[in-house]
Scaffold this motif. Structure first.
Motif, PDB file in Angstrom:
ATOM      1  N   ARG A  43      -8.580 -45.094 -77.331  1.00  0.00           N
ATOM      2  CA  ARG A  43      -7.425 -44.202 -77.468  1.00  0.00           C
ATOM      3  C   ARG A  43      -6.376 -44.866 -78.357  1.00  0.00           C
ATOM      4  O   ARG A  43      -5.718 -44.257 -79.178  1.00  0.00           O
ATOM      5  N   ARG A  44      -6.253 -46.172 -78.157  1.00  0.00           N
ATOM      6  CA  ARG A  44      -5.291 -46.935 -78.930  1.00  0.00           C
ATOM      7  C   ARG A  44      -5.645 -46.932 -80.418  1.00  0.00           C
ATOM      8  O   ARG A  44      -4.773 -46.811 -81.276  1.00  0.00           O
TER       9      ARG A  44
ATOM     10  N   ASP B  97      -3.369 -42.452 -86.266  1.00  0.00           N
ATOM     11  CA  ASP B  97      -2.491 -41.292 -86.437  1.00  0.00           C
ATOM     12  C   ASP B  97      -1.071 -41.696 -86.833  1.00  0.00           C
ATOM     13  O   ASP B  97      -0.446 -41.051 -87.662  1.00  0.00           O
ATOM     14  N   SER B  98      -0.538 -42.717 -86.224  1.00  0.00           N
ATOM     15  CA  SER B  98       0.808 -43.145 -86.589  1.00  0.00           C
ATOM     16  C   SER B  98       1.041 -44.614 -86.263  1.00  0.00           C
ATOM     17  O   SER B  98       1.375 -44.965 -85.137  1.00  0.00           O
TER      18      SER B  98
ATOM     19  N   VAL C  81      -7.280 -44.637 -82.086  1.00  0.00           N
ATOM     20  CA  VAL C  81      -6.974 -43.325 -82.645  1.00  0.00           C
ATOM     21  C   VAL C  81      -5.468 -43.204 -82.857  1.00  0.00           C
ATOM     22  O   VAL C  81      -5.002 -42.700 -83.880  1.00  0.00           O
ATOM     23  N   ALA C  82      -4.712 -43.700 -81.889  1.00  0.00           N
ATOM     24  CA  ALA C  82      -3.252 -43.649 -82.002  1.00  0.00           C
ATOM     25  C   ALA C  82      -2.791 -44.445 -83.223  1.00  0.00           C
ATOM     26  O   ALA C  82      -1.955 -43.989 -84.000  1.00  0.00           O
TER      27      ALA C  82
ATOM     28  N   ARG D 229     -14.630 -45.473 -77.473  1.00  0.00           N
ATOM     29  CA  ARG D 229     -13.727 -44.387 -77.840  1.00  0.00           C
ATOM     30  C   ARG D 229     -13.050 -43.783 -76.603  1.00  0.00           C
ATOM     31  O   ARG D 229     -11.889 -43.380 -76.649  1.00  0.00           O
TER      32      ARG D 229
ATOM     33  N   PHE E  24       2.925 -46.324 -83.025  1.00  0.00           N
ATOM     34  CA  PHE E  24       2.118 -47.321 -82.328  1.00  0.00           C
ATOM     35  C   PHE E  24       2.952 -48.577 -82.082  1.00  0.00           C
ATOM     36  O   PHE E  24       2.995 -49.109 -80.977  1.00  0.00           O
TER      37      PHE E  24
END
Lengths: 248, 637
Positions: free
Chosen positions: B489-490, B496-497, B492-493, B483, B501
């Motif tokens: 990080r990728r 989110d969108s 989670v990105a 994480r 991305f």
């Protein structure tokens, strides 16, 4: 600014899109040259965002082509186009809401094969939101969040950047600073395509402007030409141009 | 020719029922945005209620029909909408899926408590009456099923195109805001969507039950009608009703022909599972054919503050504490508890795989226990019933490969499709493989040994428990390290969108496949350790329902934190223990627990650990999520 340019950073040829029988775009032609800020204006519902989606690969056109640097990318996916140097921001924010501003930009930097010497902090500084680098972006005011999106787009060091209403949510001073930044980006040799409702900034910083109305391109030219164009006045500006406004 | 016609008739009849099921799913999904995994469970509950009224209480069947279809189903729909679903409009796929899965478990739990297992059957309507068509004997019941399906299709078409409230239902699909501005209430439309969906589910349940000659009324079978329903609905891309209807008929025919012509060409033990396997094969084929969906800008900002991610030092500190507690527990706990806690810790590792794929990357997988089973099975084969580190490595690789392949067809599509595909896969893997004596004889158990490190014996149950606890914390440290990494990080990105991305030059599909494969691999590790405890993998442990329960328990405790994984795993292992000490209603306890989970999920996206007062008072350094200091609410655009 260069008068004659070899290849356009972006060329849109005869793009049409229909949604359930309603034409959102009809045979639109448009080009963006490197080193220029190109404006795209038109009333709400004119098809500006749809055109952005077609250019960035989020919407497949029914017909027509999109060329980046002279290369036909119509069949390529969004991520492939980004790898060819296309970046964009969104009218309705598409941030990575649970990450900090810095991490939003960092994701963009990490996506690059060669990192260059850009840093997330540096990019946030450049757009003017470095003070809030560690805040979760979903807690930022809209204007600032838009700037984080711009910083993230810049992280991939784009040759062409599409900006969808970057000034909404910004005050006059911030809008002015953003205008300067967009000019700077163009001066670095990037192509900038700007959708914006704030006519003063469009008329001030754009080299050329395209006008969409009901999915059709109704005019294009320099800001001075656009001001004078009667169809533009009728469709968009609504009134005769104000002579007191500065020429571009 | 007569044989062919007979199969065709059977296919059309069951296809008509699937069409009704699928239509109900689509109506609810398009009007509310919530994909109702409990659709089959509603059908099941209605069929059992109908059985109760007609067979047990001796009611007139017409009266019972009216009561079930026009009173019970609509009231249940309104209750569910009011209590849970209305908070989900516009929620993420993960949240709305969890809630409908919770509803599924509640209904199954209730049914298990009310109707203990015994052979029950419903008579056909007009039993004994038949007509003959081209030498094929068709019962009145079959004719009725087909006629009802046709009436539903026609009726819905008229309703959605000509009746005011029906037109509003179609409008809400296109633009709820616009509909609201036009004076219609989206909430009322959503309610109609739920009522219509529940009505159609109940109807399908009552129509199909008399056809179930062999198993009779069966909770699992009816609940899993949802798989047949969505396999058919995918043909209509979960939107188009005529295509959905055609999908239902096609699925029914495929099943009938497979039942008719495949025996003799496939392993003999698969023959009895044709009706389970056909919809799954149909689903995967349909997934391959459906055109990929374009990435879309969602225009929604994730507003919930994510749990803070522990640093390496914190996670190591928390791990030491965790292992210390585990060691202490070995002195306190009795024999059978040691075994359950050990399996709970191993399930915790499987739960960690859910943190990775669902908590971080937002991709719902409902087949993690299947990967657990695959990991243990491969270990058994490689180490010949024992345990070896090579077995672990190969097991992990096989899991990753299978995970990648399973996720592949659904990746081009939105997140919901992955959930649908994984649920179907879990189902097929259990019936086609794990419970199938061609592959796993000896009552569905394969021997698996215990891993150990040179010099330390794990043959004692207590030693093995500590060993598994250490394995858990190592995996947890690993997941947290992921994480914090570039890749994390990728993920989670991506969650989110996906659109943004992709605009940064990364492939959402590839990232999804990688995280899915990684989580399958992690679940495989959990499986090897899980099976090591009783020294065998039991097919029953990898049932699809068990996967659902694990997902829900982890969700209840927090699907974005490793603590949530630990508690979720332990709860999944210990709750059956508790329910076995309870009287007859104990079997429904899991359903009740799921209900608690549902209520929580509808309000607190981060589960129990996300409830601020709890976290403020109880905080384990390094493993409890710490909430970021509260900042002002998001500013609207």
């Amino acid at each position: 600014m260069p008068e004659m340019v070899e290849t356009s950073a972006l060329e849109v040829r005869g793009v049409s899109v229909t949604f359930g029988g309603i034409a959102a775009l009809q045979g639109v032609n448009l080009d963006v040259r490197p080193g220029e800020v190109t404006g795209l204006i038109g009333p709400n519902g004119a098809g500006k965002t749809t055109l952005f989606n077609v250019i960035s690969g989020l919407q497949r056109p029914d017909s027509g082509e999109v060329l980046l640097d002279g290369r036909d990318v119509t069949k390529l996916g969004t991520n492939r186009r980004a790898r060819l140097g296309l970046a964009r921001t969104f009218q309705r924010l598409e941030l990575f809401g649970s990450l900090s501003a810095r991490d939003n930009v960092q994701v963009g930097l990490d996506a690059r094969r060669d990192k260059g010497d850009l840093t997330a902090q540096g990019l946030l500084h450049r757009v003017g939101v470095s003070a809030d680098a560690d805040r979760q972006v979903s807690t930022l005011p809209t204007g600032e969040a838009r700037l984080v999106e711009l910083a993230r787009a810049l992280a991939i060091d784009p040759k062409l950047i599409l900006l969808d209403e970057p000034c909404s949510g910004l005050d006059d001073n911030e809008t002015h600073l953003l205008g300067n930044l967009l000019r700077e980006l163009a001066d670095e040799g990037r192509g900038v395509l700007l959708v914006e409702h704030d006519m003063s900034i469009v008329l001030t910083i754009c080299d050329r402007i395209f006008v969409l109305d009901f999915g059709e391109l109704i005019a294009s030219g320099t800001p001075a030409e656009i001001r004078r164009d009667p169809r533009v006045q009728a469709a968009y500006l609504g009134t005769a141009p104000d002579p007191s406004e500065p020429e571009a | 020719m007569t044989t062919f016609l007979t199969f065709t008739v059977i296919g059309i009849v069951s296809g008509a029922v699937y069409a009704i099921v699928a239509t109900g799913l689509v109506v609810t999904y398009t009007t509310t945005g919530v994909f109702n995994f409990a659709h089959g469970a509603v059908a099941m509950f209605a069929a059992f209620s109908y059985w109760q009224m007609t067979q047990s209480w001796g009611w007139n069947s017409l009266l019972a029909l009216v009561v079930v279809l026009f009173i019970e189903a609509p009231l249940l729909a309104l209750f569910v909408e009011e209590t849970y679903m209305r908070r989900l409009y516009g929620a993420t796929v993960v949240r709305s899926l969890m809630v409908s899965l919770g509803l599924l478990l509640i209904l199954v739990g209730l049914a298990q408590a009310i109707w203990p297992a015994e052979q029950r059957s419903l008579p056909e309507f007009f039993a004994g009456h038949t007509v003959s068509l081209f030498n094929v004997v068709i019962t009145y019941h079959q004719v009725i099923v087909v006629i009802v399906a046709i009436l539903i299709a026609i009726g819905l078409r008229i309703y959605l195109r000509q009746v005011r409230s029906g037109i509003a239902m179609r409008a809400v699909v296109d633009d709820p805001d616009l509909l609201a501005m036009a004076g219609a209430s989206p909430r009322r439309v959503a309610r109609s969507g739920w009522i219509l969906g529940f009505f159609l589910a109940a109807l399908a349940g009552i129509l199909i039950s008399p056809e179930l000659q062999v198993q009779g009324l069966d909770i699992n079978f009816l609940t899993l009608l949802v798989v047949n329903g969505y396999a058919a609905a995918i043909v209509g891309r979960l939107r188009n009703l005529p295509w959905t209807f055609a999908g239902g008929i096609a699925l029914g025919l495929a099943e009938a022909y497979a039942t008719g012509y495949l025996p003799g060409h496939i392993p003999v033990n698969l023959v009895s599972e044709i009706s389970v396997l056909t919809p799954v094969v149909f689903l995967f084929v349909a997934l391959l054919v459906v055109p990929s969906s374009r990435l879309r800008a969602v225009g929604r900002l994730t507003v919930a503050t994510p749990p803070r991610v522990a640093s390496l030092v914190e996670s190591i500190r928390g791990s030491v504490l965790f292992v210390a507690i585990a060691v202490g527990a070995t002195f306190v706990l009795g024999g059978s508890m040691i075994g359950s806690v050990t399996q709970g810790l191993a399930l915790g590792i499987v739960a960690l795989s859910l943190i990775l794929v669902t908590g971080y990357a937002g991709q719902v997988s409902l087949c993690q226990l299947t990967f657990m089973g695959i990991g243990a099975f491969v270990m058994s084969k490689v180490a010949s019933g024992g345990a070896s580190w090579w077995g672990l490595i190969i097991g992990v690789l096989v899991c990753a490969a299978v995970g990648a392949i399973v996720s592949l067809p659904a990746l081009r599509l939105q997140g919901l499709y992955l959930a649908l595909a994984t649920l179907a896969f879990a189902q097929a893997a259990y019936y086609g493989f794990f419970s199938n004596i061609s592959f796993i004889p000896q009552g569905g158990a394969v021997p698996v040994g215990r891993l150990s490190i040179p010099g330390i014996s794990t043959s004692g149950d207590k030693a093995y428990m500590v060993f598994v606890a250490v394995a858990f914390v190592l995996c947890a440290i690993g997941v947290l390290a992921i994480r914090r990494s570039v890749w994390g990080r990728r993920l989670v990105a991506l969650n989110d969108s996906p659109a943004a991305f992709a605009t940064l030059g990364m492939s959402p599909q590839l990232s999804k496949m990688l995280v899915f494969a990684a989580s399958a691999a992690l679940a495989g590790i959990g499986g090897v350790l899980y099976a090591g405890q009783p020294l065998a993998l039991n097919a029953n442990d990898v049932q699809m329902f068990a996967s659902l329960e694990l997902v829900l328990f982890v969700t209840i405790f927090g699907i974005r934190t490793v603590t949530g994984a630990a508690l979720g795993g332990l709860a999944a292992a210990l709750l059956p223990l508790a329910s076995s000490h309870l009287p007859w209603w104990g079997t429904g306890l899991t359903g009740v627990a799921a209900g608690v989970g549902i209520s929580l999920m509808a309000n607190v996206p981060d589960g129990v650990l996300g409830v601020p007062w709890l976290v403020r008072n109880v905080r384990i350094p390094g493993i409890s999520p710490r909430r970021a200091p509260s900042i002002e609410a998001v500013q609207g655009a």
